[in-house]
Design an enzyme around this catalytic site. Structure first.
Site, PDB file in Angstrom:
ATOM      1  N   ASP A 160     -11.984  42.882  13.285  1.00  0.00           N
ATOM      2  CA  ASP A 160     -11.879  41.832  12.439  1.00  0.00           C
ATOM      3  C   ASP A 160     -11.771  42.349  10.897  1.00  0.00           C
ATOM      4  O   ASP A 160     -11.262  41.731  10.112  1.00  0.00           O
ATOM      5  CB  ASP A 160     -13.244  40.928  12.378  1.00  0.00           C
ATOM      6  CG  ASP A 160     -13.380  39.933  13.579  1.00  0.00           C
ATOM      7  OD1 ASP A 160     -12.226  40.081  14.344  1.00  0.00           O
ATOM      8  OD2 ASP A 160     -14.322  39.523  13.916  1.00  0.00           O
ATOM      9  N   HIS A 214     -19.621  40.169  22.198  1.00  0.00           N
ATOM     10  CA  HIS A 214     -18.209  40.488  23.058  1.00  0.00           C
ATOM     11  C   HIS A 214     -18.434  41.103  24.381  1.00  0.00           C
ATOM     12  O   HIS A 214     -17.469  42.022  24.824  1.00  0.00           O
ATOM     13  CB  HIS A 214     -17.537  41.661  21.851  1.00  0.00           C
ATOM     14  CG  HIS A 214     -17.195  40.888  20.645  1.00  0.00           C
ATOM     15  ND1 HIS A 214     -17.880  41.222  19.801  1.00  0.00           N
ATOM     16  CD2 HIS A 214     -16.149  40.225  20.341  1.00  0.00           C
ATOM     17  CE1 HIS A 214     -17.320  40.470  18.570  1.00  0.00           C
ATOM     18  NE2 HIS A 214     -16.322  39.874  19.295  1.00  0.00           N
ATOM     19  N   ASP A 262     -11.583  45.319  27.819  1.00  0.00           N
ATOM     20  CA  ASP A 262     -10.275  44.781  27.494  1.00  0.00           C
ATOM     21  C   ASP A 262      -9.177  45.885  26.909  1.00  0.00           C
ATOM     22  O   ASP A 262      -8.099  45.450  26.693  1.00  0.00           O
ATOM     23  CB  ASP A 262     -10.405  43.617  26.586  1.00  0.00           C
ATOM     24  CG  ASP A 262     -10.807  43.783  25.008  1.00  0.00           C
ATOM     25  OD1 ASP A 262     -11.108  44.853  24.896  1.00  0.00           O
ATOM     26  OD2 ASP A 262     -10.581  42.979  24.391  1.00  0.00           O
ATOM     27  N   SER A 311      -8.965  45.899  17.070  1.00  0.00           N
ATOM     28  CA  SER A 311      -9.038  47.467  16.284  1.00  0.00           C
ATOM     29  C   SER A 311      -7.663  48.105  16.548  1.00  0.00           C
ATOM     30  O   SER A 311      -7.303  48.974  15.835  1.00  0.00           O
ATOM     31  CB  SER A 311     -10.354  48.103  16.280  1.00  0.00           C
ATOM     32  OG  SER A 311     -10.702  48.547  17.687  1.00  0.00           O
ATOM     33  N   GLY A 338      -9.905  53.618   9.702  1.00  0.00           N
ATOM     34  CA  GLY A 338     -11.121  53.284  10.545  1.00  0.00           C
ATOM     35  C   GLY A 338     -12.517  53.776   9.990  1.00  0.00           C
ATOM     36  O   GLY A 338     -13.555  53.538  10.594  1.00  0.00           O
ATOM     37  N   GLY A 387     -10.549  54.985  24.363  1.00  0.00           N
ATOM     38  CA  GLY A 387      -9.355  54.991  23.285  1.00  0.00           C
ATOM     39  C   GLY A 387      -9.084  56.406  23.510  1.00  0.00           C
ATOM     40  O   GLY A 387      -7.701  56.646  23.316  1.00  0.00           O
TER      41      GLY A 387
END
Length: 554
Positions: free
Chosen positions: A111, A220, A395, A437, A474, A537
């Site tokens: 966000d 989440h 996700d 993100s 980030g 990631g």
């Protein structure tokens, strides 16, 4: 998985059309997934606009708070995934006039990145923009090793206070100051008995034995800060109240408003038992409970659980809380006739990806590399989602596969004879398709690499500058357990060795993340509980890099 949906892929779009049909005063921009005030034309130049939003799955947040006296527009992403900057920017353009706009952002990395980029786009066009970030979660205040206190249900208090201030005609700096003050004075903590199921994943984000609960969780689907034995409702209420009061430093004789928030599947019976005791506890500690709001304000799909939010109040803040609103999800909202559902769908031009036709096949090696990277991510979708489910919301595989499919679909329009221009196009396409993100981080990676390649095809240097872009945007450093822990070893090795050796370094770096305490992203909220599981990631980076290596080797 049993859900009243049509298909998992269409769930968010179908929901938004349903909200436009059911909620009074809402209109929809389908292409950007923006719900906004249908009367915005009457007030755009008379008051400050308020825009908020985030991933879907938290309903009634955020669309339920759109209406006179609250938000001007809400932007919806995929389930538990932040919307891309282009959607936020579309919302800003749709509702903002001369008084400017305030963006209310929950403190999650995706966000902050996506709303922050949209704010910069708006400022570049001369639109007055202020932002406020809400970080009301107090579950993690004892630890510095996390990505920051999360934005939870207390954000709805900020929506209400800022919305009332805007409706009263206050200027943008004053509306922003009131919102920031409220954000500083609200504290939230939650617990859950079970997790929700993301439609595209099809299984709970985490599982709990019958005799355990998650304490201090987010919204989440990520697990809480710790598990504890199931206790009585009164005992659990005491746990939350005591923690909130101590960590937010709320003292006796203070005046407060209390929000008892249903995370999705808690029954009215349970909410009343739990909430009633919370009120008695607060009063027994000498607090003046001026307002109590109970119900579903910010959910986590069908999670069974509850959160408590405590907001310090005075007469001025109470007046803003009591100011009338037409937002349908706020208690005692003003109701209007529903009107025609068809009239609420608005066609607005949404900025599209910057693509250009090419006159020939271009660089076949570049095309092969891109296709291989995309195919690798698509093939690894389930594997990456399962890795992410263990330490996040599950996700990542779905999101990256969606981005990969979008890039493949746009290949015919990419200028493949120009590597720098191709990467810029990929940045735009990937960011729009992925959101969250990952979208802006990958976009930053592609954009920074493209700038380096404009001075010559030095891919090793481009990889290193990509790492710098990710670190800057980030805030991650090596060892924080992020995608950087695979990409940086790759870039370093590529400057000294061949592609195969560099990819091997990325794979080793990804596996090493299983030994790293997380300090960024949602896994950071788990602390030591994330150890033993590699970062999804980082694994994703190693997977698509290996795909590129194999394609070029052929």
């Amino acid at each position: 998985m049993k859900k009243l949906i049509n298909t998992p892929a269409d769930a968010v779009n179908d929901m938004l059309h349903g909200m436009a049909a059911l909620y009074p005063g809402l209109s929809l921009v389908p292409a950007a997934r923006v719900l906004f005030r249908a009367d915005i034309g009457e007030v755009r130049d008379k008051q400050v606009a308020l825009v908020s939003g985030g991933g879907s799955g938290h309903e009634p947040a955020h669309a339920g708070y759109v209406g006179a006296g609250m938000l001007s527009a809400a932007v919806a992403g995929e389930v538990f995934t932040s919307p891309p900057p282009v959607s936020v920017f579309t919302a800003i353009k749709q509702v903002t006039g001369a008084p400017g706009v305030l963006l209310i952002i929950k403190n999650y990395t995706g966000d902050r990145l996506n709303f922050g980029l949209a704010a910069e786009l708006a400022r570049a066009e001369g639109i007055p923009v202020e932002t406020v970030t809400v970080a009301d979660d107090v579950a993690l205040l004892d630890s510095a090793d996390y990505a920051g206190a999360r934005g939870l249900a207390g954000t709805v208090f900020v929506h209400k206070i800022a919305g009332a201030a805007a409706a009263l005609g206050k200027p943008l700096p004053e509306v922003a100051a009131l919102a920031r003050s409220a954000a500083e004075d609200v504290a939230t903590m939650g617990l859950s008995l079970s997790a929700g199921i993301v439609p595209t994943v099809g299984r709970p984000s985490y599982t709990l034995p019958d005799d355990e609960i998650e304490l201090g969780l987010g919204i989440h689907g990520e697990p809480g800060v710790r598990r504890m034995p199931l206790r009585t409702a009164n005992e659990l209420a005491e746990e939350l109240v005591q923690t909130i009061l101590s960590r937010a430093r709320v003292h006796s004789d203070e005046r407060i408003a209390l929000m008892i928030n249903n995370l999705g599947a808690t029954t009215a019976m349970e909410l009343a038992i739990f909430g009633g005791h919370a009120v008695r506890l607060l009063q027994s500690r000498g607090l003046r409970v001026e307002r109590v709001y109970s119900g579903a304000f910010m959910t986590s799909l069908e999670a069974a659980g509850v959160s408590l939010s405590i907001l310090r109040v005075d007469d001025d803040r109470l007046a803003l809380l009591d100011w009338p609103t037409a937002a349908p999800a706020w208690p005692n909202a003003i109701q209007k006739n529903v009107g025609s559902a068809d009239q609420k769908i608005v066609a607005v031009r949404v900025p599209q990806s910057a693509t250009s036709a090419r006159s020939n096949r271009g660089n076949l090696l570049l095309q092969a590399a891109i296709e291989a990277a995309c195919d690798a991510l698509i093939e690894a979708e389930s594997h990456l989602s399962e890795l992410d489910r263990r330490t996040g919301d599950g996700d990542l595989g779905t999101n990256l596969a969606r981005g990969a499919r979008a890039v493949k679909a746009a290949l015919d329009k990419m200028p493949l004879d120009n590597a720098a221009a191709t990467l810029r196009t990929m940045a735009s396409v990937f960011q729009e398709a992925v959101g969250g993100s990952s979208g802006p981080l990958y976009a930053a990676m592609f954009i920074r690499a493209s700038r380096t390649l404009e001075d010559g095809l030095d891919w090793a240097n481009a990889a290193m500058t990509s790492c710098q872009a990710i670190a800057e945007l980030g805030g991650a450093q090596p060892g924080d357990r992020t995608m950087l822990d695979a990409l940086l070893p790759f870039a370093t090795s590529l400057q000294e060795s061949d592609l195969d050796e560099a990819v091997r370094a990325a794979e080793e770096g990804a596996q090493w993340t299983a030994t790293m305490p997380p300090r960024r992203g949602r896994a950071s909220y788990l602390g030591q509980r994330a150890l033993g599981h590699p970062d999804a990631g980082a694994v994703a980076v190693a997977i698509w890099l290996r795909g590129v290596q194999r394609a070029l080797q052929k």
